[in-house]
Design a protein around this motif. Sequence first.
Motif, mmCIF file in Angstrom:
data_model
loop_
_atom_site.group_PDB
_atom_site.id
_atom_site.type_symbol
_atom_site.label_atom_id
_atom_site.label_comp_id
_atom_site.label_asym_id
_atom_site.label_seq_id
_atom_site.Cartn_x
_atom_site.Cartn_y
_atom_site.Cartn_z
ATOM 1 N N ILE A 14 0.579 -0.901 -0.450
ATOM 2 C CA ILE A 14 -0.279 0.035 0.373
ATOM 3 C C ILE A 14 0.692 1.014 0.048
ATOM 4 O O ILE A 14 0.595 2.258 -0.650
ATOM 5 C CB ILE A 14 -0.797 -0.367 1.046
ATOM 6 C CG1 ILE A 14 -1.885 -1.504 0.803
ATOM 7 C CG2 ILE A 14 -1.904 0.835 1.051
ATOM 8 C CD1 ILE A 14 -2.532 -1.066 0.163
ATOM 9 N N SER A 15 1.886 1.121 0.969
ATOM 10 C CA SER A 15 2.141 2.485 0.867
ATOM 11 C C SER A 15 4.520 2.567 1.180
ATOM 12 O O SER A 15 4.560 3.711 1.228
ATOM 13 C CB SER A 15 1.896 3.318 2.321
ATOM 14 O OG SER A 15 2.300 2.352 3.736
ATOM 15 N N GLY A 16 4.328 1.038 1.653
ATOM 16 C CA GLY A 16 5.688 1.373 1.515
ATOM 17 C C GLY A 16 6.062 1.039 3.041
ATOM 18 O O GLY A 16 5.043 1.222 3.864
ATOM 19 N N ASN A 17 7.315 0.616 4.058
ATOM 20 C CA ASN A 17 7.193 0.358 4.668
ATOM 21 C C ASN A 17 8.206 1.718 5.570
ATOM 22 O O ASN A 17 8.672 2.264 4.620
ATOM 23 C CB ASN A 17 8.006 -0.513 5.252
ATOM 24 C CG ASN A 17 7.827 -2.134 4.758
ATOM 25 O OD1 ASN A 17 6.729 -2.679 6.103
ATOM 26 N ND2 ASN A 17 7.652 -2.715 4.401
ATOM 27 N N LYS A 18 7.982 1.704 6.319
ATOM 28 C CA LYS A 18 9.245 2.971 7.492
ATOM 29 C C LYS A 18 9.814 2.284 7.546
ATOM 30 O O LYS A 18 10.076 1.425 7.761
ATOM 31 C CB LYS A 18 8.237 3.077 9.141
ATOM 32 C CG LYS A 18 6.749 3.681 8.986
ATOM 33 C CD LYS A 18 6.302 3.924 10.612
ATOM 34 C CE LYS A 18 5.911 2.758 11.973
ATOM 35 N NZ LYS A 18 5.406 2.705 12.997
ATOM 36 N N VAL A 19 10.673 3.951 7.813
ATOM 37 C CA VAL A 19 12.634 2.928 8.278
ATOM 38 C C VAL A 19 12.546 2.428 9.422
ATOM 39 O O VAL A 19 13.385 1.814 10.191
ATOM 40 C CB VAL A 19 13.493 4.489 7.588
ATOM 41 C CG1 VAL A 19 14.596 4.115 8.151
ATOM 42 C CG2 VAL A 19 13.560 4.305 6.106
ATOM 43 N N SER A 20 11.986 3.662 10.349
ATOM 44 C CA SER A 20 12.108 3.756 11.674
ATOM 45 C C SER A 20 10.671 4.301 12.225
ATOM 46 O O SER A 20 9.968 5.005 12.191
ATOM 47 C CB SER A 20 13.578 4.292 12.487
ATOM 48 O OG SER A 20 13.489 5.582 12.670
ATOM 49 N N PRO A 21 10.306 4.442 13.678
ATOM 50 C CA PRO A 21 9.543 5.150 14.906
ATOM 51 C C PRO A 21 9.417 6.429 13.966
ATOM 52 O O PRO A 21 8.606 6.920 14.019
ATOM 53 C CB PRO A 21 9.826 4.685 16.001
ATOM 54 C CG PRO A 21 10.402 3.624 16.413
ATOM 55 C CD PRO A 21 11.400 3.444 15.103
ATOM 56 N N LYS A 22 10.819 7.424 13.887
ATOM 57 C CA LYS A 22 11.022 8.792 13.946
ATOM 58 C C LYS A 22 10.998 8.753 12.372
ATOM 59 O O LYS A 22 10.525 10.110 11.785
ATOM 60 C CB LYS A 22 12.009 9.273 14.499
ATOM 61 C CG LYS A 22 11.757 9.253 15.661
ATOM 62 C CD LYS A 22 12.523 10.032 16.527
ATOM 63 C CE LYS A 22 12.473 10.264 17.899
ATOM 64 N NZ LYS A 22 13.833 10.606 19.145
ATOM 65 N N ASP A 23 11.362 7.407 11.142
ATOM 66 C CA ASP A 23 11.349 7.888 10.394
ATOM 67 C C ASP A 23 10.532 7.361 9.311
ATOM 68 O O ASP A 23 10.051 6.191 9.199
ATOM 69 C CB ASP A 23 12.438 7.758 9.653
ATOM 70 C CG ASP A 23 13.434 8.073 7.971
ATOM 71 O OD1 ASP A 23 12.370 8.015 7.284
ATOM 72 O OD2 ASP A 23 14.261 8.108 7.549
ATOM 73 N N GLN A 24 9.767 8.304 8.048
ATOM 74 C CA GLN A 24 8.388 7.470 8.038
ATOM 75 C C GLN A 24 8.685 6.974 6.249
ATOM 76 O O GLN A 24 8.220 5.526 5.646
ATOM 77 C CB GLN A 24 7.315 8.501 7.350
ATOM 78 C CG GLN A 24 6.610 9.178 8.774
ATOM 79 C CD GLN A 24 5.418 8.262 8.984
ATOM 80 O OE1 GLN A 24 4.157 8.081 8.200
ATOM 81 N NE2 GLN A 24 5.456 7.829 9.627
ATOM 82 N N GLY A 25 9.967 7.320 6.106
ATOM 83 C CA GLY A 25 10.019 6.439 4.396
ATOM 84 C C GLY A 25 9.975 6.645 3.164
ATOM 85 O O GLY A 25 8.388 8.031 3.756
ATOM 86 N N GLU A 26 10.107 6.720 2.815
ATOM 87 C CA GLU A 26 9.147 7.109 1.591
ATOM 88 C C GLU A 26 8.340 6.675 0.670
ATOM 89 O O GLU A 26 7.758 5.177 1.217
ATOM 90 C CB GLU A 26 10.359 6.851 0.063
ATOM 91 C CG GLU A 26 11.673 7.771 0.176
ATOM 92 C CD GLU A 26 11.542 8.925 0.090
ATOM 93 O OE1 GLU A 26 11.113 9.765 -0.885
ATOM 94 O OE2 GLU A 26 12.548 9.717 0.535
ATOM 95 N N LEU A 27 7.565 7.522 0.498
ATOM 96 C CA LEU A 27 6.023 6.541 0.153
ATOM 97 C C LEU A 27 6.044 5.845 -1.366
ATOM 98 O O LEU A 27 6.678 6.723 -2.456
ATOM 99 C CB LEU A 27 4.557 7.804 -0.393
ATOM 100 C CG LEU A 27 3.637 7.295 -0.417
ATOM 101 C CD1 LEU A 27 2.805 6.773 0.338
ATOM 102 C CD2 LEU A 27 2.972 8.271 -1.025
ATOM 103 N N THR A 28 5.489 4.595 -1.035
ATOM 104 C CA THR A 28 5.861 3.868 -2.604
ATOM 105 C C THR A 28 4.422 2.835 -2.604
ATOM 106 O O THR A 28 3.516 3.379 -1.878
ATOM 107 C CB THR A 28 7.169 2.693 -2.429
ATOM 108 O OG1 THR A 28 6.301 2.109 -1.621
ATOM 109 C CG2 THR A 28 8.237 3.263 -2.309
#
Length: 322
Positions: free
Chosen positions: A292-306
Amino acid sequence: MFARQAFRCAQPFQPLKQGFRKYSTEAPKKKSLAPIYATVGLTGVGVGLYRYNSGAATAPVDRAKVFTGGDQGWVDLKLSEVEVLNHNTKRLRFEFPDKEAVSGLHIASAILTKFSKPGEKAVIRPYTPTSDEEQPGYLDLIVKVYPNGPMSEHLHSMDVDQSLAFKGPLPKYPWDANKHDHVCLIAGGTGITPMYQLIRQIFKNPEDKTKVTLVFGNVNEEDILLKKELDELENTYPRRFKAFYVLDNPSKGWTGGKGYITKELLKTVLPEPKEENIKLFVCGPPGLYKAISGNKVSPKDQGELTGILKELGYDKEQVFKF
């Protein structure tokens, strides 16, 4: 099961028989939820007592808070009640030492749990309580047990009067009334718990006019957690809240979505990316995030939207991953 499968999205979209109705700008009909939520509290379904009453909330009471954050440390709470919800999910109620105190959690936030065996490293996992943040005396966790899941297996093995260590609150997404015009919640399995926390906060506040769309995927119909509570809110606020359910393994009589959450479904029920002041929230097993969206990198880093949301034209700022 849903949480352990690769989350497939290639299956052709099967139109929902539920139908999608456009939201009206008319004010919702006034209807008291007090009776049903009083019943819910008495029967032990983990949602607590709410302050709904003909669209007006009662005056808040200044109560002590169990969790204050910062350097408070871990707080031990005793398990007071266990309810089996289905074949792999339980509701666990943990009582506060002060029966008049409230959790101290805010919207949206979670809480950490911890246990350890002698000589082994402590196991720490976050959960979002399903009881109301203003409910005095206890908090409820809805926990699905996973094979080789050390915390979920421990929680399911607990007996009444045993204790568990908690710490919080763990901030997620700060919410204020009318922060967004329309929020869209895409959940799988127990990923419904932070979504329900946000839904409950929106509809308990008569000043909050936010529209809400929920897309909720599960394996079987009995896996749909908090269905009764969601149905009651949808029936009470039909112009502002719409839920779409999708099952991997539907029964013969199921009239909702079948298969998996697809690009075609989301394109049909979500607002256009170009609409102003919308927010999409995603929570579920790893396969759901990936699709759906791609995974988070960490609790403080949402990561890129995919994933599907990127393909549909939404941007990173429009999406939050719990």
